[in-house]
Design a protein around this motif. Structure first.
Motif, PDB file in Angstrom:
ATOM      1  N   LYS A   1       8.918   8.913  -8.864  1.00 52.79           N
ATOM      2  CA  LYS A   1       7.975   8.900  -9.982  1.00 52.79           C
ATOM      3  C   LYS A   1       7.109   7.647 -10.048  1.00 52.79           C
ATOM      4  O   LYS A   1       6.295   7.508 -10.961  1.00 52.79           O
ATOM      5  N   THR A   2       7.273   6.751  -9.082  1.00 47.31           N
ATOM      6  CA  THR A   2       6.394   5.589  -8.994  1.00 47.31           C
ATOM      7  C   THR A   2       5.099   6.002  -8.306  1.00 47.31           C
ATOM      8  O   THR A   2       5.113   6.458  -7.163  1.00 47.31           O
ATOM      9  N   THR A   3       3.999   5.852  -8.997  1.00 43.05           N
ATOM     10  CA  THR A   3       2.722   6.363  -8.490  1.00 43.05           C
ATOM     11  C   THR A   3       2.310   5.698  -7.188  1.00 43.05           C
ATOM     12  O   THR A   3       1.934   6.378  -6.227  1.00 43.05           O
ATOM     13  N   GLN A   4       2.392   4.371  -7.125  1.00 42.33           N
ATOM     14  CA  GLN A   4       1.946   3.674  -5.925  1.00 42.33           C
ATOM     15  C   GLN A   4       2.894   2.524  -5.583  1.00 42.33           C
ATOM     16  O   GLN A   4       2.694   1.382  -6.004  1.00 42.33           O
TER      17      GLN A   4
END
Length: 432
Positions: free
Chosen positions: A294-297
């Motif tokens: 769930k960490t975008t980048q």
């Protein structure tokens, strides 16, 4: 304390200092010297504010002492998120070990904003790129790329791992890649499942795949929110990466350009990020796998060592913080070390009768501490290196990879007292 109130505490004296670099070490140096009566200017190469860079920071008691002495009122300025203890998660997500250890965790952006707000605006100069330093008998001159120069009584190199100040005086001292990387990232606490939030968001948490280490903890969220549900969770995943193989693969960007030791996050190839998420599902406790998913980048940090033999580079020129020593992050000491350097310099300038004597005293106090932190961090991180050369090194590394050792040793600076009880005495004779 804001800049306007702080200006009222100044007792102006003749001494002037130029600080090269406007990050943590530079801000701590400026705040402490301003309060001691110095006229100070910070010269930062970047032309805009630095706030928002970086990720999580672990605090230590020494850091809070320096924050207090820098004039920041912690009754009105929260430094970070408090946790009561640590836990190691097994591969199935169960708790494999716990340790009660209260600690405050913060983020680079939040702490930077606190320090920056406390500094009078006129002290900070953006877009000033140092080119060279000129020592004179009773002063030192900083020359900048735009043709300007400033003459001061003391020059402080707080310009980081690739310090221009250090390069002029010690050109052979350079950072060295140590064989592994850290994947880092931040995810909003609200985006995580309730079960994962319950298991990890109020603790300093670890997952320990073979030869790797994942850790994470809560930090302030958007708009520096500290309330449960509005915070973010910061993770750091250490993974071996041989320089001529895996590292090159990771640092080849979406355009096929190969970077040396860093890559802009938005240039990381999608297949590299996808492989990271696959590995997280396969290797990590499910709570951490969810965090990575769930960490975008996520972004990559190549882990490096930097150790300087000198912090006093000239009669009136010093380096401190990451310009002098960069330790692997396992001690969690980078910002605290920078703050301690700044405090030691302030104290030496206060107690000695000349700047030249103060510079020597500062170096004698801080060199042994920098060396001790470097050595400790190397021991803690050895088992994650892409290659461990000898059986002796492998055996030493094993001592630091058990859940019990990881819980007790990571991001702790207590070793400075227990491992070297005569550190203070040693610091007084370095170079003598």
């Amino acid at each position: 304390m804001g800049g306007e109130a702080m200006n009222q505490t100044y007792t102006r004296r003749a001494e002037r200092a130029a600080i090269i670099g406007g990050s943590m070490a530079g801000l701590f140096s400026a705040l402490l010297l301003c309060r001691a009566g110095w006229t100070v200017e910070i010269f930062e190469r970047i032309g805009s504010e630095l706030a928002g860079r970086g990720a999580g920071i672990v605090t230590h008691p020494e850091l809070f002492d320096v924050i207090d002495q820098a004039g920041i009122d912690r009754r009105t300025a929260e430094v970070g998120v408090a946790v009561e203890g640590r836990r190691v998660l097994a591969h199935d997500g169960s708790v494999a070990g716990e340790l009660e250890l209260p600690q405050v965790l913060t983020s680079w952006g939040h702490l930077y904003a606190l320090l920056r707000k406390a500094l009078p605006a006129e002290v900070y100069r953006h877009g000033r790129d140092l080119r060279r330093v000129e020592e004179r008998n009773d002063s030192v001159i900083a020359h900048f790329a735009d043709g300007s120069a400033t003459e001061v009584d003391l020059l402080i190199g707080a310009d980081g791992i690739f310090s221009t100040v250090r390069a002029q005086y010690a050109p052979t001292v350079a950072p060295a890649y140590v064989g592994y990387v850290a994947w880092r990232g931040l995810v909003d606490e609200a985006d995580l499942s309730l079960a994962t939030r319950r298991d990890i968001c109020d603790h300093f948490v670890f997952s320990l795949p073979d030869g790797e280490q994942m850790l994470g903890y809560p930090v302030a969220g958007t708009s520096e929110a500290m309330e449960r549900g509005r915070r973010r969770f910061n993770f750091v995943w250490y993974r071996p990466a041989a320089a001529d193989g895996t590292l090159r693969h990771l640092l080849t960007d979406i355009d096929g350009v190969s970077h040396t030791l860093s890559i802009p996050p938005n240039k990381i190839r999608p297949e590299v990020t996808a492989a990271l998420r696959d590995d997280a599902r396969r290797l990590l406790a499910p709570q951490f796998a969810e965090v990575v998913e769930k960490t975008t980048q996520p972004f990559i940090q190549a882990i490096q060592d930097l150790e300087t033999p000198r912090m006093a580079l000239g009669p009136r020129t010093v380096i401190l913080g990451d310009a002098a020593f960069v330790a692997r992050p396992h001690v969690g000491a980078g910002v605290t070390k920078a703050a301690g350097d700044a405090l030691a310099l302030r104290d030496a300038l206060r107690d000695e009768t000349s700047i030249e004597a103060a510079v020597k005293r500062f170096e004698s106090r801080r060199l042994p501490i920098g060396r001790a932190i470097i050595a400790r961090a190397r021991h803690l991180g050895a088992y994650m290196q892409a290659q461990i050369d000898t059986a002796e090194d492998r055996a030493a590394a094993e001592a630091h990879r058990s859940p019990e050792a990881v819980l007790a040793e990571t991001a702790s600076m207590t070793f400075l007292a227990s491992e070297n009880a005569d550190l203070k005495h040693a610091s007084e004779i370095v170079g003598g």
